[in-house]
Design a protein around this motif. Structure first.
Motif, PDB file in Angstrom:
ATOM      1  N   HIS A   1     -14.576  19.608  -3.526  1.00 25.89           N
ATOM      2  CA  HIS A   1     -13.549  20.653  -3.509  1.00 25.89           C
ATOM      3  C   HIS A   1     -13.084  20.887  -4.947  1.00 25.89           C
ATOM      4  O   HIS A   1     -12.471  20.004  -5.565  1.00 25.89           O
ATOM      5  N   ALA A   2     -13.364  22.046  -5.489  1.00 26.23           N
ATOM      6  CA  ALA A   2     -13.120  22.306  -6.906  1.00 26.23           C
ATOM      7  C   ALA A   2     -11.644  22.470  -7.244  1.00 26.23           C
ATOM      8  O   ALA A   2     -11.259  22.339  -8.408  1.00 26.23           O
ATOM      9  N   LEU A   3     -10.791  22.757  -6.247  1.00 28.00           N
ATOM     10  CA  LEU A   3      -9.360  22.942  -6.491  1.00 28.00           C
ATOM     11  C   LEU A   3      -8.551  21.942  -5.662  1.00 28.00           C
ATOM     12  O   LEU A   3      -7.692  22.314  -4.859  1.00 28.00           O
ATOM     13  N   ALA A   4      -8.849  20.673  -5.853  1.00 23.15           N
ATOM     14  CA  ALA A   4      -8.165  19.648  -5.060  1.00 23.15           C
ATOM     15  C   ALA A   4      -6.702  19.505  -5.450  1.00 23.15           C
ATOM     16  O   ALA A   4      -5.876  19.049  -4.650  1.00 23.15           O
ATOM     17  N   GLY A   5      -6.334  19.850  -6.687  1.00 17.66           N
ATOM     18  CA  GLY A   5      -4.933  19.832  -7.094  1.00 17.66           C
ATOM     19  C   GLY A   5      -4.334  18.453  -7.191  1.00 17.66           C
ATOM     20  O   GLY A   5      -3.178  18.236  -6.806  1.00 17.66           O
ATOM     21  N   ILE A   6      -5.095  17.473  -7.704  1.00 22.57           N
ATOM     22  CA  ILE A   6      -4.634  16.089  -7.759  1.00 22.57           C
ATOM     23  C   ILE A   6      -4.234  15.717  -9.182  1.00 22.57           C
ATOM     24  O   ILE A   6      -4.898  16.078 -10.154  1.00 22.57           O
ATOM     25  N   ASP A   7      -3.110  14.987  -9.305  1.00 22.85           N
ATOM     26  CA  ASP A   7      -2.697  14.396 -10.574  1.00 22.85           C
ATOM     27  C   ASP A   7      -2.978  12.905 -10.476  1.00 22.85           C
ATOM     28  O   ASP A   7      -2.334  12.190  -9.698  1.00 22.85           O
ATOM     29  N   ARG A   8      -3.941  12.419 -11.252  1.00 21.10           N
ATOM     30  CA  ARG A   8      -4.360  11.024 -11.139  1.00 21.10           C
ATOM     31  C   ARG A   8      -3.192  10.061 -11.314  1.00 21.10           C
ATOM     32  O   ARG A   8      -3.138   9.003 -10.659  1.00 21.10           O
ATOM     33  N   ASP A   9      -2.243  10.389 -12.181  1.00 24.44           N
ATOM     34  CA  ASP A   9      -1.131   9.487 -12.455  1.00 24.44           C
ATOM     35  C   ASP A   9      -0.206   9.329 -11.256  1.00 24.44           C
ATOM     36  O   ASP A   9       0.631   8.418 -11.237  1.00 24.44           O
ATOM     37  N   ARG A  10      -0.326  10.200 -10.276  1.00 28.27           N
ATOM     38  CA  ARG A  10       0.536  10.124  -9.090  1.00 28.27           C
ATOM     39  C   ARG A  10      -0.200   9.542  -7.887  1.00 28.27           C
ATOM     40  O   ARG A  10       0.340   9.493  -6.788  1.00 28.27           O
ATOM     41  N   VAL A  11      -1.423   9.091  -8.097  1.00 27.84           N
ATOM     42  CA  VAL A  11      -2.218   8.524  -7.012  1.00 27.84           C
ATOM     43  C   VAL A  11      -1.982   7.019  -6.931  1.00 27.84           C
ATOM     44  O   VAL A  11      -2.049   6.311  -7.939  1.00 27.84           O
ATOM     45  N   SER A  12      -1.708   6.510  -5.743  1.00 24.68           N
ATOM     46  CA  SER A  12      -1.561   5.076  -5.516  1.00 24.68           C
ATOM     47  C   SER A  12      -2.847   4.534  -4.892  1.00 24.68           C
ATOM     48  O   SER A  12      -3.383   5.125  -3.947  1.00 24.68           O
ATOM     49  N   LEU A  13      -3.322   3.422  -5.421  1.00 26.34           N
ATOM     50  CA  LEU A  13      -4.512   2.782  -4.871  1.00 26.34           C
ATOM     51  C   LEU A  13      -4.165   1.705  -3.841  1.00 26.34           C
ATOM     52  O   LEU A  13      -5.064   1.066  -3.298  1.00 26.34           O
ATOM     53  N   ALA A  14      -2.897   1.501  -3.580  1.00 27.49           N
ATOM     54  CA  ALA A  14      -2.484   0.450  -2.646  1.00 27.49           C
ATOM     55  C   ALA A  14      -3.003   0.729  -1.246  1.00 27.49           C
ATOM     56  O   ALA A  14      -3.143   1.883  -0.821  1.00 27.49           O
ATOM     57  N   THR A  15      -3.297  -0.335  -0.527  1.00 23.03           N
ATOM     58  CA  THR A  15      -3.750  -0.213   0.866  1.00 23.03           C
ATOM     59  C   THR A  15      -2.968  -1.203   1.723  1.00 23.03           C
ATOM     60  O   THR A  15      -2.667  -2.318   1.283  1.00 23.03           O
ATOM     61  N   THR A  16      -2.613  -0.788   2.923  1.00 21.19           N
ATOM     62  CA  THR A  16      -1.864  -1.630   3.856  1.00 21.19           C
ATOM     63  C   THR A  16      -2.580  -1.670   5.193  1.00 21.19           C
ATOM     64  O   THR A  16      -2.990  -0.622   5.712  1.00 21.19           O
ATOM     65  N   PHE A  17      -2.735  -2.861   5.744  1.00 24.59           N
ATOM     66  CA  PHE A  17      -3.382  -3.015   7.053  1.00 24.59           C
ATOM     67  C   PHE A  17      -2.949  -4.341   7.653  1.00 24.59           C
ATOM     68  O   PHE A  17      -2.831  -5.342   6.961  1.00 24.59           O
ATOM     69  N   ALA A  18      -2.682  -4.337   8.941  1.00 31.34           N
ATOM     70  CA  ALA A  18      -2.335  -5.545   9.702  1.00 31.34           C
ATOM     71  C   ALA A  18      -1.279  -6.389   8.993  1.00 31.34           C
ATOM     72  O   ALA A  18      -1.363  -7.620   8.963  1.00 31.34           O
ATOM     73  N   GLY A  19      -0.277  -5.727   8.408  1.00 33.39           N
ATOM     74  CA  GLY A  19       0.795  -6.448   7.748  1.00 33.39           C
ATOM     75  C   GLY A  19       0.490  -6.913   6.341  1.00 33.39           C
ATOM     76  O   GLY A  19       1.325  -7.559   5.704  1.00 33.39           O
ATOM     77  N   ILE A  20      -0.689  -6.601   5.827  1.00 32.06           N
ATOM     78  CA  ILE A  20      -1.094  -6.987   4.472  1.00 32.06           C
ATOM     79  C   ILE A  20      -1.039  -5.766   3.571  1.00 32.06           C
ATOM     80  O   ILE A  20      -1.476  -4.687   3.967  1.00 32.06           O
ATOM     81  N   THR A  21      -0.516  -5.925   2.371  1.00 35.07           N
ATOM     82  CA  THR A  21      -0.554  -4.863   1.374  1.00 35.07           C
ATOM     83  C   THR A  21      -1.253  -5.385   0.123  1.00 35.07           C
ATOM     84  O   THR A  21      -0.864  -6.429  -0.420  1.00 35.07           O
ATOM     85  N   TRP A  22      -2.281  -4.684  -0.312  1.00 33.32           N
ATOM     86  CA  TRP A  22      -3.003  -5.021  -1.543  1.00 33.32           C
ATOM     87  C   TRP A  22      -2.801  -3.894  -2.547  1.00 33.32           C
ATOM     88  O   TRP A  22      -2.729  -2.712  -2.161  1.00 33.32           O
TER      89      TRP A  22
END
Length: 315
Positions: A53-74
């Motif tokens: 998608h050429a116009l995704a409109g994302i600012d990398r600095d506002r992206v979080s890589l955190a993931t949460t599952f089954a009570g775990i957050t990495w």
């Protein structure tokens, strides 16, 4: 010389058995590393394509890589998967991996700790994961045939934040000294889930988890599963290399990939454990592919092991 011949298996003393177990751990390291050099250039991850998608409109600095599952957050959806331990050499490998995990904040899992429970003098080869990474997320690792008491001992040894239980019937079948009875695994898994105070992650070792298997794990109370598919380290090949006659070569390539396992899981109409994925992950793009297919985080082992060993051989 064939590795299994080099074991000199006529020593039935406790010390002899311990030396054989440690030697087997070192053999696994070398055989797994050798597979990195001759693995196929393509695997099932290459068949997963993103729509651009050429116009995704994302600012990398506002992206979080955190993931949460089954009570775990990495902090990131990536972890160093279970590899090794049980010998002086593998203690050094685990030390290097633990330092890398500490410096990056990436969670890390130990290799199978059964040897540490049988032979306490090998425990430091696993404990180094915690001593070098005191504040990180560390996962203990045992076979699915472990007892609840052993599971608690493994968790305590590492001060572990979670426990991986590996299911590896194919590896055990090909392994010269492997088990042939897997009938008690479901009950053992359920008992451990009920007993230990940390999250339990059931994982394959490179042969994939099918949808019926994931549904069965959900019935056993398992909240997290690593589908760990084919395409990475092939433990059927490793164990066949340790057989005097190398007579299980026909088992090479057994199982389904992480991609196939994730797609199969998506077709389930029942609640499943939160899914992790590993097996054949080579690049950040493969990580993205697994996440897009439903994994909450992605484990890598062979690539990291190869990097550590390359440093080990550098003067």
């Amino acid at each position: 010389m064939n590795a299994s011949v080099a074991n000199n298996g006529d020593d039935d003393s406790e010390q002899g058995r311990g030396e054989m177990s440690s030697r087997r751990k070192d053999e696994h390291v070398d055989l797994a590393d050798a597979q990195q050099a001759d693995r196929p250039a393509r695997n099932d991850f290459d068949d997963v394509r993103f729509v651009h998608h050429a116009l995704a409109g994302i600012d990398r600095d506002r992206v979080s890589l955190a993931t949460t599952f089954a009570g775990i957050t990495w902090p990131v959806p990536l972890y160093v998967n279970g590899m090794t331990g049980g010998s002086q050499r593998t203690a050094q490998i685990n030390r290097s991996l633990a330092i890398a995990a500490r410096e990056t904040g990436v969670p890390i899992a130990s290799g199978s700790m059964s040897i540490a429970l049988r032979e306490p003098d090998t425990a430091d080869s696993f404990r180094v994961l915690r001593t070098e990474n005191p504040d990180g997320f560390v996962m203990a690792n045992l076979s699915a045939d472990a007892t609840p008491d052993d599971a608690q001992r493994a968790v305590d040894l590492l001060g572990a934040d979670a426990l991986e239980l590996h299911v590896n019937s194919v590896q055990e079948t090909v392994m010269p000294e492997g088990s042939r009875d897997f009938s008690a695994w479901p009950a053992a898994i359920a008992a451990i889930v009920d007993r230990v105070p940390v999250p339990v992650i059931v994982k394959e070792v490179g042969f994939g988890l099918s949808r019926p298997t994931l549904e069965r794990l959900a019935d056993l109370g398992v909240a997290i599963a690593d589908v760990s598919g084919s395409g990475g380290t092939d433990f059927a090949r490793i164990e066949n290399s340790r057989r005097p006659a190398a007579d299980y070569a026909f088992m090479a390539g057994w199982g389904q990939s992480a991609v196939c396992s994730l797609l199969d899981a998506a077709a389930s109409r029942r609640p499943l454990p939160a899914l992790l994925a590993s097996g054949g992950v080579r690049t950040p793009l493969d990580v993205m592919r697994a996440l897009a297919l439903g994994a909450r985080a992605v484990g890598v082992s062979g690539v990291f092991l190869h990097s550590v060993l390359r440093g080990e051989r550098t003067p």
